[in-house]
Design a protein around this motif. Structure first.
Motif, PDB file in Angstrom:
ATOM      1  N   GLY A  98      15.783 -60.423 -15.172  1.00 48.37           N
ATOM      2  CA  GLY A  98      16.871 -61.076 -16.135  1.00 48.37           C
ATOM      3  C   GLY A  98      17.839 -61.634 -15.513  1.00 48.37           C
ATOM      4  O   GLY A  98      19.331 -61.843 -15.899  1.00 48.37           O
ATOM      5  N   ARG A  99      17.695 -62.064 -14.383  1.00 47.99           N
ATOM      6  CA  ARG A  99      18.620 -62.695 -13.170  1.00 47.99           C
ATOM      7  C   ARG A  99      19.102 -64.210 -13.716  1.00 47.99           C
ATOM      8  O   ARG A  99      18.139 -65.083 -13.821  1.00 47.99           O
ATOM      9  CB  ARG A  99      18.108 -62.463 -12.016  1.00 47.99           C
ATOM     10  CG  ARG A  99      16.885 -63.316 -11.500  1.00 47.99           C
ATOM     11  CD  ARG A  99      16.578 -63.001  -9.909  1.00 47.99           C
ATOM     12  NE  ARG A  99      15.955 -61.750  -9.968  1.00 47.99           N
ATOM     13  CZ  ARG A  99      15.905 -61.007  -8.954  1.00 47.99           C
ATOM     14  NH1 ARG A  99      16.344 -61.563  -7.758  1.00 47.99           N
ATOM     15  NH2 ARG A  99      15.265 -59.742  -8.846  1.00 47.99           N
ATOM     16  N   ILE A 100      20.271 -64.303 -13.612  1.00 51.87           N
ATOM     17  CA  ILE A 100      20.911 -65.798 -13.765  1.00 51.87           C
ATOM     18  C   ILE A 100      20.858 -66.395 -12.433  1.00 51.87           C
ATOM     19  O   ILE A 100      21.605 -66.010 -11.350  1.00 51.87           O
ATOM     20  CB  ILE A 100      22.062 -65.915 -14.393  1.00 51.87           C
ATOM     21  CG1 ILE A 100      22.234 -64.984 -15.928  1.00 51.87           C
ATOM     22  CG2 ILE A 100      22.689 -67.210 -14.622  1.00 51.87           C
ATOM     23  CD1 ILE A 100      23.568 -65.021 -16.533  1.00 51.87           C
ATOM     24  N   LEU A 134      22.942 -60.382 -11.604  1.00 52.33           N
ATOM     25  CA  LEU A 134      22.067 -59.514 -12.322  1.00 52.33           C
ATOM     26  C   LEU A 134      22.914 -58.444 -13.020  1.00 52.33           C
ATOM     27  O   LEU A 134      24.034 -58.350 -12.385  1.00 52.33           O
ATOM     28  CB  LEU A 134      21.139 -58.468 -11.196  1.00 52.33           C
ATOM     29  CG  LEU A 134      20.006 -59.090 -10.565  1.00 52.33           C
ATOM     30  CD1 LEU A 134      19.576 -58.438  -9.437  1.00 52.33           C
ATOM     31  CD2 LEU A 134      18.942 -59.212 -11.447  1.00 52.33           C
ATOM     32  N   HIS A 135      22.447 -58.233 -14.259  1.00 51.08           N
ATOM     33  CA  HIS A 135      23.071 -57.132 -14.943  1.00 51.08           C
ATOM     34  C   HIS A 135      22.086 -55.923 -15.566  1.00 51.08           C
ATOM     35  O   HIS A 135      20.979 -56.374 -15.855  1.00 51.08           O
ATOM     36  CB  HIS A 135      23.850 -57.622 -16.251  1.00 51.08           C
ATOM     37  CG  HIS A 135      24.942 -58.716 -15.787  1.00 51.08           C
ATOM     38  ND1 HIS A 135      24.790 -59.894 -15.453  1.00 51.08           N
ATOM     39  CD2 HIS A 135      26.219 -58.349 -15.839  1.00 51.08           C
ATOM     40  CE1 HIS A 135      25.818 -60.481 -15.100  1.00 51.08           C
ATOM     41  NE2 HIS A 135      26.826 -59.480 -15.455  1.00 51.08           N
ATOM     42  N   GLY A 136      22.426 -54.734 -15.325  1.00 50.59           N
ATOM     43  CA  GLY A 136      21.520 -53.849 -15.790  1.00 50.59           C
ATOM     44  C   GLY A 136      22.210 -52.480 -15.992  1.00 50.59           C
ATOM     45  O   GLY A 136      23.148 -52.363 -16.308  1.00 50.59           O
ATOM     46  N   TRP A 137      21.327 -51.216 -15.685  1.00 48.19           N
ATOM     47  CA  TRP A 137      21.903 -49.843 -15.979  1.00 48.19           C
ATOM     48  C   TRP A 137      21.415 -49.042 -14.758  1.00 48.19           C
ATOM     49  O   TRP A 137      20.379 -49.225 -14.500  1.00 48.19           O
ATOM     50  CB  TRP A 137      21.264 -49.450 -17.283  1.00 48.19           C
ATOM     51  CG  TRP A 137      21.452 -50.027 -18.258  1.00 48.19           C
ATOM     52  CD1 TRP A 137      21.050 -51.088 -19.071  1.00 48.19           C
ATOM     53  CD2 TRP A 137      22.491 -49.752 -19.218  1.00 48.19           C
ATOM     54  NE1 TRP A 137      21.611 -51.457 -20.226  1.00 48.19           N
ATOM     55  CE2 TRP A 137      22.521 -50.694 -20.545  1.00 48.19           C
ATOM     56  CE3 TRP A 137      23.607 -48.889 -19.373  1.00 48.19           C
ATOM     57  CZ2 TRP A 137      23.465 -50.638 -21.624  1.00 48.19           C
ATOM     58  CZ3 TRP A 137      24.699 -48.718 -20.361  1.00 48.19           C
ATOM     59  CH2 TRP A 137      24.456 -49.503 -21.400  1.00 48.19           C
ATOM     60  N   ALA A 138      22.328 -48.370 -14.340  1.00 51.42           N
ATOM     61  CA  ALA A 138      21.999 -47.476 -13.196  1.00 51.42           C
ATOM     62  C   ALA A 138      21.815 -45.991 -13.760  1.00 51.42           C
ATOM     63  O   ALA A 138      22.730 -45.409 -14.514  1.00 51.42           O
ATOM     64  CB  ALA A 138      23.169 -47.457 -12.141  1.00 51.42           C
ATOM     65  N   ALA A 139      20.717 -45.475 -13.437  1.00 54.40           N
ATOM     66  CA  ALA A 139      20.459 -44.135 -14.176  1.00 54.40           C
ATOM     67  C   ALA A 139      21.216 -43.020 -13.474  1.00 54.40           C
ATOM     68  O   ALA A 139      21.692 -42.960 -12.429  1.00 54.40           O
ATOM     69  CB  ALA A 139      19.129 -43.727 -13.723  1.00 54.40           C
ATOM     70  N   SER A 140      21.810 -42.098 -14.355  1.00 55.86           N
ATOM     71  CA  SER A 140      22.617 -41.006 -13.946  1.00 55.86           C
ATOM     72  C   SER A 140      21.886 -39.623 -13.825  1.00 55.86           C
ATOM     73  O   SER A 140      20.622 -39.870 -13.803  1.00 55.86           O
ATOM     74  CB  SER A 140      23.742 -40.599 -15.216  1.00 55.86           C
ATOM     75  OG  SER A 140      24.752 -39.879 -14.448  1.00 55.86           O
ATOM     76  N   THR A 141      22.612 -38.760 -13.109  1.00 60.62           N
ATOM     77  CA  THR A 141      21.861 -37.576 -12.814  1.00 60.62           C
ATOM     78  C   THR A 141      21.299 -37.112 -13.858  1.00 60.62           C
ATOM     79  O   THR A 141      21.599 -36.848 -15.089  1.00 60.62           O
ATOM     80  CB  THR A 141      23.030 -36.357 -12.490  1.00 60.62           C
ATOM     81  OG1 THR A 141      23.794 -36.997 -11.531  1.00 60.62           O
ATOM     82  CG2 THR A 141      22.282 -35.144 -11.869  1.00 60.62           C
ATOM     83  N   GLY A 142      19.644 -36.514 -13.580  1.00 56.08           N
ATOM     84  CA  GLY A 142      18.792 -36.114 -14.837  1.00 56.08           C
ATOM     85  C   GLY A 142      18.069 -37.091 -15.371  1.00 56.08           C
ATOM     86  O   GLY A 142      17.186 -36.780 -16.279  1.00 56.08           O
ATOM     87  N   LEU A 143      18.317 -38.492 -15.177  1.00 53.12           N
ATOM     88  CA  LEU A 143      17.424 -39.347 -15.540  1.00 53.12           C
ATOM     89  C   LEU A 143      16.605 -40.066 -14.469  1.00 53.12           C
ATOM     90  O   LEU A 143      17.345 -40.495 -13.646  1.00 53.12           O
ATOM     91  CB  LEU A 143      18.457 -40.536 -16.363  1.00 53.12           C
ATOM     92  CG  LEU A 143      17.504 -41.602 -16.902  1.00 53.12           C
ATOM     93  CD1 LEU A 143      16.719 -41.040 -18.199  1.00 53.12           C
ATOM     94  CD2 LEU A 143      18.499 -42.493 -17.800  1.00 53.12           C
ATOM     95  N   ASP A 144      15.284 -40.100 -14.866  1.00 48.15           N
ATOM     96  CA  ASP A 144      14.292 -40.768 -13.903  1.00 48.15           C
ATOM     97  C   ASP A 144      14.753 -42.244 -13.527  1.00 48.15           C
ATOM     98  O   ASP A 144      15.067 -43.108 -14.426  1.00 48.15           O
ATOM     99  CB  ASP A 144      13.086 -40.791 -14.242  1.00 48.15           C
ATOM    100  CG  ASP A 144      11.983 -41.352 -13.166  1.00 48.15           C
ATOM    101  OD1 ASP A 144      12.410 -41.858 -12.180  1.00 48.15           O
ATOM    102  OD2 ASP A 144      10.812 -41.332 -13.551  1.00 48.15           O
TER     103      ASP A 144
END
Length: 609
Positions: A98-100, A134-144
């Protein structure tokens, strides 16, 4: 030595030294996927193209990194795209991440030539000067980390979608484990994208993650100006503090284990943004104003990537719930009106992304005035002349006192000559006598310096405005002067603009040998201004006065022609003011006689007048 001439030499000499040092020392200027942002944990891309090094690596781009870049470039090239189409922007968004990464500025061309290309701001991986967001989500502790979309995740979007004003595109991705991601990208009528990211949890377990934005550039830009008056590189605002980082300073950052690269990290409590600025263009990540975020300037030396990054606080999406994060991305021209509009809409101090410099208290009002004069008049060259008139009008009370003092000094010349004769070699007696004479006649011998000295910061501030603001870029005056941000294009070699070919390159020996129209007018205007006063009797003073206009003419000849227009207008107005004020005080400058005296014929003495 005549005190008036001494003051004039000191003031002019100061101007000359400052400009000479400036001119000599600072002459006018002749990859891979980005690192994933780190929060409590780091997200990785599909495969291993975004894995981060655990320790500093060699500054040269590794063979492995180069191969990864080539694979990514091929993937980006073949991935589906969503078109961007507005009056001011054209390009596309890659569904890979989803990169501009493909954006052109329709209103701007690389030159004034009819066939000049449109300015291209964002470039996909694989192209020279790759530059993208780029815009997205970084996984936190406990999430793959694989449970969140990465920079290489391929999103889905309707085939018919085109991003335009009022018509956003919505991309979706299902991780197959109960998390549904959506990313809506909208664009306004100018240069601002709004990115709305949502996560819906259809599973029975909560999930925590942090929204982020990345702006990446592969290698230093190839079109850097490298001119000290202009900042190019990272530009950032955070909690009211504005900061700049040059490109060549980023590889000197300390290595940050948590970031996996050399990085400078700041925790912002509420308002701010970060991005990369060029001469006239900028890309900037703008988190929701009023919210905390982590601001990162990063250099990945393994892949030679320069990166700006924003990471918002971790959010937890409960089972059967949805979370949303909204941010903005600016990609466009640093237009004063446009930046001011976004600032009024809530982007904190966005107007400061223009490089106003140390003298911002002068450059900002000078540009404001010039901008509105240009709107009123419609011609930037005439607007500069009008600005000069207004500046001279504001300084007129001081100039009036100065020129009155100069006229009185002329009237006192016979008495001063008598004092010198009576004092002989006793310099202390002569100085005491002159100070008593000045006090009796209420004359300030230093008054003549002030108007000249005040011109120095105004000169530099106007030069800054002309050099850094896009409103002066390709701004025409008349005839051959079609870009006031560039040096005078005329020369004897192109018959002063009458011939269809270009003159010699600015700053070259040929350009100096065959000086243009504007520098010639500048030299003549300075020379005429000198001739309001008789040539000094001291041979050293005579030499300085004789050479000064022509030295300035050659020095300023390679400066922006808009600045030379200002200097010519300033000299002309100063000449007129000084002539009229001195006549009003009973002193009649013998302009013609002084000109003749300059060519070896004796001018009339003050006593004869």
């Amino acid at each position: 030595m005549d005190d008036q001439n001494k003051n004039l030499i000191i003031a002019t000499g100061l101007s000359f030294i400052v400009i000479l040092v400036w001119f000599v020392l600072f002459p006018p200027p002749e990859g891979p996927a980005p690192l994933a942002p780190s929060e409590t944990a780091q997200s990785t891309a599909e495969g291993d193209s975004l894995t981060t090094p655990a320790a500093p690596v060699n500054s040269s781009v590794s063979t492995e990194a180069t191969a990864t870049i080539e694979l990514l470039a091929e993937a980006v090239d073949t991935a589906p795209r969503v078109q961007i189409s507005t009056d001011r922007l054209s390009g596309s968004i890659s569904l890979l991440g989803g990169r501009i990464d493909d954006l052109s500025l329709n209103d701007y061309r690389t030159s004034r030539d009819e066939d000049a290309e449109v300015v291209k701001l964002l470039i996909p991986v694989g192209g020279e000067d790759a530059y993208y967001a780029l815009h997205g989500w970084a996984a936190s502790t406990g999430l793959d980390p694989a449970a969140v979309p990465g920079p290489n995740t391929e999103w889905s979007a309707p085939d018919s979608d085109v991003v335009s004003v009022g018509n956003p595109v919505t991309m979706t991705w299902d991780n197959g484990a109960g998390l549904l991601f959506s990313k809506e990208i909208a664009v306004d009528e100018d240069f601002m994208f709004t990115i709305t990211q949502s996560v819906t949890n259809t599973s029975d377990s909560p999930a925590s993650m942090a929204p982020y934005g990345i702006l990446a550039r592969h290698g230093e830009p190839t079109d850097l100006k490298n001119f000290f008056i202009l900042h190019e590189g990272v530009v950032a605002m955070g909690d009211g503090e504005y900061s700049e980082i040059n490109w060549d300073d980023m590889p000197d950052f300390e290595f940050a284990e948590r970031e996996g690269a050399r990085a400078q990290v700041k925790q912002i409590t509420e308002n701010g943004w970060i991005g990369f600025t060029d001469h006239y263009w900028m890309g900037a990540l703008i988190p929701a104003q009023g919210s905390a975020f982590k601001s990162v300037a990063k250099y990945d030396e393994r892949r030679d990537i320069y990166q700006a990054e924003t990471v918002m606080p971790t959010q937890t999406v409960a089972p059967q719930a949805t979370i949303t994060a909204v941010s903005q991305f600016f990609a466009g021209a640093k237009e004063w009106e446009t930046l001011r509009k976004y600032e009024e809409q809530g982007v904190y101090n966005f107007i400061d992304s223009i490089d106003w410099g140390w003298f911002s208290f002068l450059t900002k009002p000078i540009f404001w005035l010039l901008h509105h004069l240009h709107e009123l008049i419609g011609n930037m060259g005439i607007a500069i002349i009008a600005l000069t008139l207004l500046i001279k009008a504001m300084l007129f009370p001081l100039a009036y006192k100065s020129y009155v003092s100069m006229a009185k000094m002329k009237e006192l010349q016979p008495q001063m000559e008598a004092l010198k004769k009576d004092s002989g070699e006793d310099r202390q007696k002569m100085q005491q006598g002159m100070m008593a004479l000045y006090k009796k006649e209420k004359v300030n011998p230093a008054a003549g310096c002030l108007p000249i000295l005040l011109q120095i910061p105004i000169f530099f501030s106007l030069y800054k405005v002309i050099f850094v603001t896009i409103e002066l870029r390709q701004a025409p005056f008349f005839g051959p002067f079609q870009d006031l941000s560039l040096p005078d294009p005329t020369s004897l070699l192109n018959f002063y603009g009458l011939a269809p070919w270009a003159g010699p390159e600015a700053g070259s020996i040929m350009a100096l040998a065959f000086i243009g129209i504007l520098p010639l007018l500048l030299g003549i205007s300075m020379w005429l201004q000198q001739k309001l006063n008789p040539a000094p009797t001291d041979p050293t003073q005579q030499m300085i006065f004789a050479w000064m206009p022509w030295v300035f003419m050659f020095m300023l000849g390679s400066f922006a022609s808009g600045l030379v227009v200002y200097w010519i207008a300033n000299n002309t107005i100063t000449f007129t003011q000084q002539y009229l004020i001195m006549r009003s005080q009973g002193y009649k400058p013998d302009l013609l006689g002084n000109i003749k005296g300059g060519f070896g014929r004796k001018a009339k003495s003050d006593a004869e007048k």
